[in-house]
Design a protein around this motif. Structure first.
Motif, PDB file in Angstrom:
ATOM      1  N   THR A   1      -0.592  -4.951   2.414  1.00  0.00           N
ATOM      2  CA  THR A   1      -2.011  -5.158   2.681  1.00  0.00           C
ATOM      3  C   THR A   1      -2.319  -6.638   2.507  1.00  0.00           C
ATOM      4  O   THR A   1      -2.050  -7.209   1.446  1.00  0.00           O
ATOM      5  CB  THR A   1      -2.863  -4.340   1.686  1.00  0.00           C
TER       6      THR A   1
ATOM      7  N   SER B   1       0.856  -1.184   0.000  1.00  0.00           N
ATOM      8  CA  SER B   1       0.000   0.000   0.000  1.00  0.00           C
ATOM      9  C   SER B   1       0.890   1.231   0.000  1.00  0.00           C
ATOM     10  O   SER B   1       1.641   1.471   0.949  1.00  0.00           O
ATOM     11  CB  SER B   1      -0.899   0.023   1.238  1.00  0.00           C
TER      12      SER B   1
ATOM     13  N   THR C   1      -2.648  -4.443  12.791  1.00  0.00           N
ATOM     14  CA  THR C   1      -1.338  -4.069  12.238  1.00  0.00           C
ATOM     15  C   THR C   1      -0.218  -4.762  13.004  1.00  0.00           C
ATOM     16  O   THR C   1      -0.232  -4.785  14.244  1.00  0.00           O
ATOM     17  CB  THR C   1      -1.134  -2.541  12.305  1.00  0.00           C
TER      18      THR C   1
ATOM     19  N   HIS D   1      -0.053   3.818   2.929  1.00  0.00           N
ATOM     20  CA  HIS D   1       0.389   3.399   4.255  1.00  0.00           C
ATOM     21  C   HIS D   1       1.912   3.413   4.359  1.00  0.00           C
ATOM     22  O   HIS D   1       2.473   3.736   5.404  1.00  0.00           O
ATOM     23  CB  HIS D   1      -0.151   2.005   4.570  1.00  0.00           C
ATOM     24  N   THR D   2       2.591   3.070   3.260  1.00  0.00           N
ATOM     25  CA  THR D   2       4.059   3.076   3.273  1.00  0.00           C
ATOM     26  C   THR D   2       4.584   4.493   3.478  1.00  0.00           C
ATOM     27  O   THR D   2       5.478   4.728   4.310  1.00  0.00           O
ATOM     28  CB  THR D   2       4.578   2.465   1.952  1.00  0.00           C
TER      29      THR D   2
ATOM     30  N   LEU E   1       3.557  -4.324   8.533  1.00  0.00           N
ATOM     31  CA  LEU E   1       4.345  -3.107   8.383  1.00  0.00           C
ATOM     32  C   LEU E   1       5.813  -3.396   8.697  1.00  0.00           C
ATOM     33  O   LEU E   1       6.175  -3.611   9.854  1.00  0.00           O
ATOM     34  CB  LEU E   1       3.773  -2.020   9.299  1.00  0.00           C
TER      35      LEU E   1
ATOM     36  N   TYR F   1      -3.514   5.938   9.977  1.00  0.00           N
ATOM     37  CA  TYR F   1      -3.430   4.969   8.880  1.00  0.00           C
ATOM     38  C   TYR F   1      -3.466   3.524   9.386  1.00  0.00           C
ATOM     39  O   TYR F   1      -3.807   2.609   8.646  1.00  0.00           O
ATOM     40  CB  TYR F   1      -2.141   5.180   8.080  1.00  0.00           C
ATOM     41  N   PHE F   2      -3.040   3.324  10.646  1.00  0.00           N
ATOM     42  CA  PHE F   2      -2.890   1.957  11.138  1.00  0.00           C
ATOM     43  C   PHE F   2      -3.787   1.626  12.328  1.00  0.00           C
ATOM     44  O   PHE F   2      -4.006   0.458  12.637  1.00  0.00           O
ATOM     45  CB  PHE F   2      -1.427   1.704  11.524  1.00  0.00           C
TER      46      PHE F   2
ATOM     47  N   SER G   1       4.561  -1.118   3.839  1.00  0.00           N
ATOM     48  CA  SER G   1       3.304  -1.606   4.410  1.00  0.00           C
ATOM     49  C   SER G   1       2.612  -2.513   3.399  1.00  0.00           C
ATOM     50  O   SER G   1       2.255  -2.085   2.307  1.00  0.00           O
ATOM     51  CB  SER G   1       2.384  -0.436   4.781  1.00  0.00           C
TER      52      SER G   1
ATOM     53  N   ARG H   1      -2.498  -5.205   8.151  1.00  0.00           N
ATOM     54  CA  ARG H   1      -1.323  -4.461   7.682  1.00  0.00           C
ATOM     55  C   ARG H   1      -0.077  -5.133   8.224  1.00  0.00           C
ATOM     56  O   ARG H   1       0.091  -5.226   9.449  1.00  0.00           O
ATOM     57  CB  ARG H   1      -1.349  -3.010   8.177  1.00  0.00           C
TER      58      ARG H   1
END
Lengths: 297, 297
Positions: free
Chosen positions: B165, B145, B205, B148-149, B177, B199-200, B163, B175
């Motif tokens: 998905t 993603s 996550t 998200h990254t 990560l 975002y997380f 990140s 996620r």
């Protein structure tokens, strides 16, 4: 939208499984009005009602071979039509035959609008756009093949039959042919005749003798559409579409969705004949495009 | 078709992975001419070339937030555009902003033409038409993603991040990560900051600390679109679409297919802004419609 208020009366020609499913789908829709279902022997009544302005579009759920003539008659008097004509090799001809009639009648005809041809055609088209080089395989079933079933029933010594299409991958299919013999028929001879029949001679076919065909009856069907192709210069792009469905219900639903698209194209004065790959997908859906852009895009 | 001979010059704005994939896809097409790829800092050169009549359409492979302004500038001077604008909630606004500009400029803009939004939108639309009641789930990944990254990389103490998905079904995602810490950073504190980030914070996550992010780099992505719905009055109609793909290659290819559709709509004087669900699928393909009716329907 104006066309939903002024010209949304849809009739059905054909009393079979698909016609009745289309009737249900029409009754469930909020934007189309179901005005009646006619037996195909009663086409003259339908035509009279259409000429009287009671019908804007007709769903043709007659036997596929009767579609071209009924569609032509209706288009000539300005009534839009949809059908699920399924003889793949004759679709281009039907399209070009109906095109001038639809234009002259200021009507729209959507042809080959079932699931294959129909929605599968749209998926194949999309896959082609996503990965222009590659091979798409259409794997049907498990499900009943009407054409093969009818062919088997016509063989001497066969009282009843059911031909199931079984997908073996890469577009290759096995036929599981269930046969109930007539009293006194020679099983071996019937099997040999069936296996030599043009419908079965080219595929792996297994004849299974049973006492009762009705107990095997199931209108479930399915498809697996698979493409491994190239996007830009990148190979091994893997795309797949699968369905397991009630066959007449899906066909009836697609016909109703296509009828909606036909009325919309007519309202836009884009008269003519179309296959489903030539229609904006959102035209198949009830209500405003804006709603679907918000929820589906 | 006339439009292929007279107005098929396509330029690309944006030098990234997607721009380069679009360049390859353009070079592989037989009906479109690649006229150049421009860095987005060099937009004035592109505009000059377009005004000089050297360019009919522009593929916008710039950062998504820059798309609305570039598209507006080009449409105003009658140059058609395509983009893969991917902020789902802002697509209706972009569509209505570009619509009058495209009409006034006698041009066409195809927006949100990637794979999601884009080809997935078409599949969702088709599934809706096949089974109007029901729920469609879009399950993304496994794949990187970008959003998200980028968010993770902005956190203090993070040197590099990735990140991923991971689809958990019913549209729920995990996620994964991967984080490379800056020298001297406190792992526990970085992890807590990341997990509190908007975002997380709303998804499951897992933060995994690694020494090297580049060795994890892979532009593969995928999707599983699944709908269980109702056709006519029959429930449990099961529809599914799956892809495992190289992400920038697919996006670049879709942009080129959409550029073709834009030129065709322009040739038909159907000026305006469109999403992919509003375009006949066959317009995405090179060559005559008749060929595709024969081979795909």
């Amino acid at each position: 939208m104006a066309f939903f208020q002024t010209m949304n009366n849809i009739a059905i020609l054909g009393y079979g499984n698909i016609g009745h499913a289309a009737e249900q789908a029409l009754k469930n829709s909020i934007d189309l009005t179901f005005t009646g279902i006619y037996h195909h022997s009663d086409f003259s009544s339908l035509l009279a009602d259409a000429k009287a302005g009671k019908i804007d579009g007709v769903i043709l759920s007659t036997p596929t071979r009767a579609v071209p003539e009924y569609a032509a008659e209706l288009l000539k008097v300005g009534i839009s039509t949809v059908d699920s004509f399924d003889i793949h090799t004759r679709i281009p001809q039907l399209l070009s035959d109906l095109m001038p009639l639809a234009k002259a009648g200021k009507a729209v005809s959507v042809i080959a609008a079932g699931w294959d041809p129909g929605s599968d055609s749209v998926v194949r088209c999309l896959m082609q756009a996503l990965a222009p080089q590659g091979i798409t395989y259409t794997n049907f079933g498990p499900g009943r093949s009407m054409g093969h079933t009818v062919a088997a029933k016509a063989v001497e010594g066969v009282e009843d039959a059911l031909s199931m299409t079984i997908p073996l991958g890469t577009g290759i299919h096995r036929r599981m042919l269930y046969v109930k013999l007539k009293a006194g028929a020679d099983a071996k001879q019937v099997e040999q005749t069936l296996l030599k029949d043009d419908y079965f001679a080219h595929d792996e076919t297994h004849v299974v003798f049973v006492d009762d065909i009705r107990s095997l009856n199931n209108v479930a069907h399915g498809v697996n559409l698979v493409r491994n192709g190239v996007s830009a210069d990148v190979h091994n792009q893997r795309l797949e579409f699968n369905m397991t469905i009630n066959n007449p219900a899906l066909t009836g639903q697609v016909l109703v969705s296509a009828a909606r698209a036909a009325l919309r194209l007519k309202a836009e004065q884009r008269y003519g004949a179309y296959t489903m790959i030539e229609i904006p997908p959102v035209y198949l859906l009830e209500g405003e495009t804006e709603k679907w852009v918000k929820t589906l895009v």
